[in-house]
Design a protein around this motif. Structure first.
Motif, mmCIF file in Angstrom:
data_model
loop_
_atom_site.group_PDB
_atom_site.id
_atom_site.type_symbol
_atom_site.label_atom_id
_atom_site.label_comp_id
_atom_site.label_asym_id
_atom_site.label_seq_id
_atom_site.Cartn_x
_atom_site.Cartn_y
_atom_site.Cartn_z
ATOM 1 N N PRO A 1 17.470 -6.300 32.009
ATOM 2 C CA PRO A 1 18.913 -6.566 31.950
ATOM 3 C C PRO A 1 19.422 -7.198 33.254
ATOM 4 O O PRO A 1 20.423 -7.889 33.257
ATOM 5 C CB PRO A 1 19.533 -5.187 31.738
ATOM 6 N N GLY B 1 8.158 -2.180 28.396
ATOM 7 C CA GLY B 1 8.694 -0.838 28.609
ATOM 8 C C GLY B 1 9.738 -0.778 29.711
ATOM 9 O O GLY B 1 10.507 0.173 29.793
ATOM 10 N N ASP B 2 9.765 -1.795 30.574
ATOM 11 C CA ASP B 2 10.734 -1.781 31.683
ATOM 12 C C ASP B 2 12.061 -2.445 31.316
ATOM 13 O O ASP B 2 12.983 -2.448 32.133
ATOM 14 C CB ASP B 2 10.150 -2.501 32.910
ATOM 15 N N GLY B 3 12.143 -3.032 30.136
ATOM 16 C CA GLY B 3 13.354 -3.769 29.774
ATOM 17 C C GLY B 3 13.973 -3.261 28.489
ATOM 18 O O GLY B 3 13.820 -2.084 28.139
ATOM 19 N N ILE B 4 14.672 -4.143 27.783
ATOM 20 C CA ILE B 4 15.487 -3.713 26.642
ATOM 21 C C ILE B 4 15.031 -4.319 25.312
ATOM 22 O O ILE B 4 15.765 -4.277 24.326
ATOM 23 C CB ILE B 4 16.984 -4.007 26.895
ATOM 24 N N ILE B 5 13.819 -4.871 25.278
ATOM 25 C CA ILE B 5 13.319 -5.403 24.003
ATOM 26 C C ILE B 5 12.682 -4.273 23.189
ATOM 27 O O ILE B 5 11.879 -3.498 23.711
ATOM 28 C CB ILE B 5 12.286 -6.520 24.238
ATOM 29 N N ALA C 1 22.953 -9.355 28.061
ATOM 30 C CA ALA C 1 23.295 -8.053 28.649
ATOM 31 C C ALA C 1 24.805 -7.942 28.889
ATOM 32 O O ALA C 1 25.319 -6.847 29.103
ATOM 33 C CB ALA C 1 22.533 -7.827 29.952
ATOM 34 N N ARG D 1 25.422 -4.883 18.024
ATOM 35 C CA ARG D 1 26.154 -5.944 17.315
ATOM 36 C C ARG D 1 27.070 -5.371 16.238
ATOM 37 O O ARG D 1 28.202 -5.827 16.064
ATOM 38 C CB ARG D 1 25.142 -6.946 16.744
ATOM 39 N N SER E 1 19.663 1.710 25.942
ATOM 40 C CA SER E 1 19.411 1.361 24.544
ATOM 41 C C SER E 1 18.551 0.109 24.415
ATOM 42 O O SER E 1 18.604 -0.784 25.246
ATOM 43 C CB SER E 1 20.742 1.126 23.825
ATOM 44 N N LYS E 2 17.752 0.070 23.349
ATOM 45 C CA LYS E 2 17.016 -1.142 22.988
ATOM 46 C C LYS E 2 17.435 -1.603 21.599
ATOM 47 O O LYS E 2 16.747 -2.392 20.958
ATOM 48 C CB LYS E 2 15.511 -0.880 23.011
ATOM 49 N N ASP F 1 8.798 -8.065 28.708
ATOM 50 C CA ASP F 1 10.076 -7.411 28.448
ATOM 51 C C ASP F 1 11.204 -8.203 29.110
ATOM 52 O O ASP F 1 10.954 -9.007 30.011
ATOM 53 C CB ASP F 1 10.063 -5.959 28.942
ATOM 54 N N TRP F 2 12.421 -7.968 28.623
ATOM 55 C CA TRP F 2 13.615 -8.599 29.196
ATOM 56 C C TRP F 2 14.338 -7.593 30.078
ATOM 57 O O TRP F 2 14.786 -6.541 29.608
ATOM 58 C CB TRP F 2 14.566 -9.092 28.092
ATOM 59 N N LEU G 1 21.795 -17.219 36.343
ATOM 60 C CA LEU G 1 22.128 -17.007 34.934
ATOM 61 C C LEU G 1 23.631 -16.963 34.670
ATOM 62 O O LEU G 1 24.056 -17.064 33.528
ATOM 63 C CB LEU G 1 21.498 -15.710 34.414
ATOM 64 N N TRP H 1 13.705 -12.677 21.306
ATOM 65 C CA TRP H 1 14.157 -11.319 20.964
ATOM 66 C C TRP H 1 15.662 -11.228 20.707
ATOM 67 O O TRP H 1 16.126 -10.400 19.934
ATOM 68 C CB TRP H 1 13.773 -10.341 22.075
ATOM 69 N N TRP H 2 16.445 -12.072 21.356
ATOM 70 C CA TRP H 2 17.905 -12.036 21.286
ATOM 71 C C TRP H 2 18.444 -12.633 19.980
ATOM 72 O O TRP H 2 19.631 -12.482 19.673
ATOM 73 C CB TRP H 2 18.483 -12.863 22.445
ATOM 74 N N THR I 1 17.925 -9.544 34.988
ATOM 75 C CA THR I 1 17.178 -10.795 35.203
ATOM 76 C C THR I 1 17.835 -11.695 36.265
ATOM 77 O O THR I 1 19.005 -12.027 36.158
ATOM 78 C CB THR I 1 17.055 -11.576 33.877
ATOM 79 N N LEU J 1 19.576 -3.650 19.716
ATOM 80 C CA LEU J 1 20.479 -4.802 19.734
ATOM 81 C C LEU J 1 21.299 -4.882 18.453
ATOM 82 O O LEU J 1 22.497 -5.184 18.484
ATOM 83 C CB LEU J 1 19.632 -6.064 19.940
ATOM 84 N N HIS K 1 13.140 -20.002 25.329
ATOM 85 C CA HIS K 1 14.504 -19.491 25.477
ATOM 86 C C HIS K 1 15.466 -20.653 25.756
ATOM 87 O O HIS K 1 15.147 -21.554 26.524
ATOM 88 C CB HIS K 1 14.534 -18.495 26.637
#
Lengths: 268, 268
Positions: free
Chosen positions: A204, A217-221, B140, B108, B101-102, A201-202, B209, A178-179, A206, B104, A135
């Motif tokens: 939000p 499953g706990d993030g947004i990927i 995010a 965009r 949402s997942k 997972d990412w 971050l 992923w981004w 972080t 991305l 990253h």
């Protein structure tokens, strides 16, 4: 895709011998060990225990760190260790910029030159080198920061392409890539070059640049989407869970962590 | 390039009236105010004080946040405010993904659609919209994460290119883009589209971050090189210092901060 455990996921709770036992207990059939843990247990003992447990080694973490003074010896040793463990790849975290430098472009050229220098030994040992783009927030640890950049390096180092067994390829960790708006394009281009697929997972929310990864499953990927792209690029290996988590998973009962990893494979 | 002060740099210590006085005291001739500060002082009062101080407004921060429910009203208001202050651009921080949402890619596309929807009003007001790509670690907060992606958006929104005065362009903040292997290529492509140039530095020891930016010269960004690329792309505005710094600069005497910003212009 089957599950492999990157040993970093429970490294705060268990040593490598305990991790291997844990994999057996939870029916996890792949393992990607870190070299510091291998060194502690001993290379031969690691091999023996991995074989006795019937585990498949999916990678060795890690070579690289070409910004270190003794990078060459260390990488040659890493290739030997990966060869001994019959790993399908040595994962490279390529290292940052030299102390005091602001010359990112030179640091990147240096990475290319260093990989070129150990590539013959890697080929001879049958251990492909997997460049892992990290990253962009981790640029101080690794100056290869996108899949495109990693694949450009592969093309430069192996102009013939990835026909047959490549000597150099990429490790795709969803956390790092992923981004990227170019992700689909670059994964399609990576055909034959994907040597490892790492999941987590990412979050939000972080809070840390290194050790605040989420459980799948706990993030947004959108993990199924990325897995689909990786499979479409011909990857047939396992998916390797790698979670660095100071605030959460490194604090939990490691049996609970492994159980959760297995459960969450259904959202991957 | 002359110095402009993004008011976030001392927002913890001073209100907008104090910041304007500080600029006068330190001979800083550009100002890029945030809308929450403008609202507190009042739009007309802000304009009066900026004019009395002889300051040039180099941008208004910020429009965007298209993930919010009332994004349209808010962006139309932001355009009016930027117009009233005769800002050369309204900086857009485009917002993240909707709660839960997942997707991305859809987030965009939503950004593109929202900008298209307010672009006529921005053109009519003579306030170009500056899409600011944010660092991938801040996805995010903003789903536009590279200069290439921002310029692709510009091309899509204004297919005729940036001839004459563009209605939409980009804000280049070194903090967000310095790591990008495509930086030079994309800055060359950005000719006529650069509406703002923001400076600070990247600390190799970054701990947060969002709010751990470094003062110019304290980090590892090659600022003169990037300035050169930005100038080569035709940018003739000021360089705007924008430092979010929970651990350091937000804790210091703001007069010291401004003095240091001015001094450090020599390494930019």
């Amino acid at each position: 895709m089957e599950l492999s455990l990157n040993t970093a996921t429970v490294r705060k709770q268990w040593d490598l011998a305990q991790i291997i036992d844990g994999c057996v207990r939870h029916g996890i059939r792949g393992l990607s060990p870190w070299r510091d843990q291998i060194a502690l247990l001993g290379l031969k003992e690691t091999k023996k225990r991995v074989d006795d447990a019937g585990l498949t080694v999916t990678g060795v973490c890690r070579g690289g760190f070409f910004s270190d003074r003794n990078w060459k010896d260390d990488n040659l040793r890493a290739i030997e260790e990966a060869h001994f463990l019959r790993a399908p790849a040595l994962i490279l975290v390529v290292g940052g910029m030299p102390e005091g430098s602001k010359d990112l472009a030179s640091a990147r050229k240096h990475v290319r030159d260093c990989i070129a220098e150990v590539l013959p030994q890697a080929r001879q040992a049958g251990v492909p080198l997997a460049i892992e783009p990290l990253h962009p927030m981790q640029v101080a640890r690794a100056v290869v920061n996108t899949l495109r950049q990693a694949l450009d390096l592969c093309d430069e180092l192996e102009p013939g392409g990835a026909q047959g067994a490549p000597g150099v390829g990429v490790a795709v960790d969803v956390y790092h890539v992923w981004w990227d708006p170019q992700l689909a394009t670059q994964l399609a281009r990576a055909k034959g070059r994907i040597l490892g697929y790492h999941i987590c997972d990412w979050l939000p929310s972080t809070r840390d640049l290194f050790n605040d990864r989420g459980m799948m499953g706990d993030g947004i990927i959108d993990l199924p989407r990325i897995r689909g792209l990786v499979e479409a690029a011909g990857y047939r290996g396992m998916q390797e869970v790698e979670i660095f988590s100071d605030f959460d998973w490194w604090k939990r009962d490691p049996d609970e962590v492994l159980r959760t990893c297995k459960e969450r494979l259904k959202v991957c």
